[in-house]
Scaffold this active site. Structure first.
Site, PDB file in Angstrom:
ATOM      1  N   ASP A   1     -49.623 -18.339 -32.321  1.00 30.73           N
ATOM      2  CA  ASP A   1     -48.357 -18.990 -31.965  1.00 30.73           C
ATOM      3  C   ASP A   1     -47.793 -19.830 -33.104  1.00 30.73           C
ATOM      4  OD1 ASP A   1     -50.219 -21.001 -32.016  1.00 30.73           O
ATOM      5  OD2 ASP A   1     -49.817 -21.755 -30.002  1.00 30.73           O
TER       6      ASP A   1
ATOM      7  N   CYS B   1     -52.108 -21.448 -35.422  1.00 28.29           N
ATOM      8  CA  CYS B   1     -53.477 -20.932 -35.415  1.00 28.29           C
ATOM      9  C   CYS B   1     -54.363 -21.581 -36.481  1.00 28.29           C
ATOM     10  CB  CYS B   1     -53.491 -19.418 -35.552  1.00 28.29           C
ATOM     11  SG  CYS B   1     -52.558 -18.786 -36.961  1.00 28.29           S
TER      12      CYS B   1
ATOM     13  N   HIS C   1     -52.096 -14.858 -39.723  1.00 31.09           N
ATOM     14  CA  HIS C   1     -52.956 -15.366 -38.646  1.00 31.09           C
ATOM     15  C   HIS C   1     -54.325 -15.812 -39.153  1.00 31.09           C
ATOM     16  CE1 HIS C   1     -54.189 -15.993 -34.534  1.00 31.09           C
ATOM     17  NE2 HIS C   1     -55.285 -15.306 -34.765  1.00 31.09           N
TER      18      HIS C   1
END
Length: 304
Positions: free
Chosen positions: A93, A96, A297
């Site tokens: 989101d 991370c 990510h």
């Protein structure tokens, strides 16, 4: 019905043509920004289905995830499996990195019960508080975030009235209000460090964006949901004095044909005690927090 030349035209044809023209006009007005916003909304909706912090799972699960993907990635995952035992995923989101750091650090203290490290970072947190005040931040804008982190830090020590188990740490990390507050604590810490040493960070920021250091902090560090890069990681590591290792899983290959998984250690210059002074050597201690980075990510990695 007749056209401009006086020839008969079917009404259905006129209607269809009007619809098609209208659709083309609407599509032309549907700018790239609109498409990106729509994609972001879809990604956000998918992200909400994943816990803020997941359960620990075998690293082999990555191989299953990429079984139909790039061959280089699969080879790199095999290399990783030889060094690391497990992965703990975090929600994608935009928070991370900070979320992964939050859990990994508190988990380390819970398992090690390292009071000296907790006392050391508490001193660093107080210095971060003074930094923000010196930069003109009103204390009420960040004091709750700082207090909550210190409370969580104290709760992972066993034997006190408020002590929590590992399972409770996982559950707390999944509670949005608590988890987001700690993430905001880290974002304020990183912003304060970048602003305080703006001359050091400015060249890196200029390499990422044309904004000023202040604008970078306001728009890309402090707001929730903004993704992190090496500037954020360096700033958090330096401010709190915590060494961090980031392992990169990407499609890059080596010239000699060997498959190598690259990593980078963020070692804070503020930690003079990180050098091995017992034998006069200069070897730095290894980071106790390791993250796996895939483009866009971060997740937590666990050594074997």
């Amino acid at each position: 019905m007749q056209n401009q030349e006086g020839n008969a035209v079917d009404a259905d044809t006129v209607t269809l043509t009007s619809i098609q023209t209208s659709e083309i006009d609407e599509w032309e007005n549907f700018k790239d920004d609109d498409i990106m916003l729509q994609q972001s909304a879809i990604q956000a909706e998918e992200a909400e289905k994943i816990p803020f912090v997941g359960d620990k799972e075998p690293l082999s699960s990555l191989a299953v995830e990429y079984k139909s993907g790039n061959a280089i990635l699969l080879e790199k995952i095999e290399v990783l499996i030889k060094q690391y035992a497990a992965i703990r995923r975090t929600r994608g989101d935009g928070n991370c990195f900070f979320r992964s750091f939050m859990f990994a650090y508190l988990e380390h203290i819970l398992e090690s019960q390292d009071r000296a490290e907790a006392d050391r970072i508490t001193v660093s947190v107080e210095q971060c508080r003074k930094t923000l005040l010196s930069l003109g931040f009103a204390e009420f804008t960040f004091e709750d975030f700082f207090a909550l982190f210190l409370e969580q830090l104290e709760n992972v020590f066993q034997g006190s009235e408020g002590s929590i188990s590992h399972d409770e740490l996982v559950q707390r990390s999944r509670e949005q209000s608590l988890s987001d507050y700690v993430v905001m604590f880290f974002r304020f810490v990183a912003s304060g460090e970048i602003r305080k040493r703006s001359e050091f960070y400015e060249p890196f920021i200029q390499g990422l964006t044309n904004t000023s250091v202040e604008q970078f902090c306001k728009s890309m560090v402090e707001p929730m949901g903004e993704e992190s890069d090496h500037v954020h990681i360096t700033a958090l590591s330096e401010a709190l004095g915590v060494p961090i290792r980031v392992v990169y899983l990407d499609r890059s290959s080596c010239d000699n044909g060997n498959v190598i998984v690259n990593h980078h250690d963020f070692i804070p210059s503020t930690r003079g005690d990180l050098t091995n002074g017992n034998d006069g050597g200069s070897e730095t201690l290894k980071p106790f927090i390791t993250m796996l980075y895939r483009p866009g990510h971060y997740d937590i990695l666990y050594h074997k």
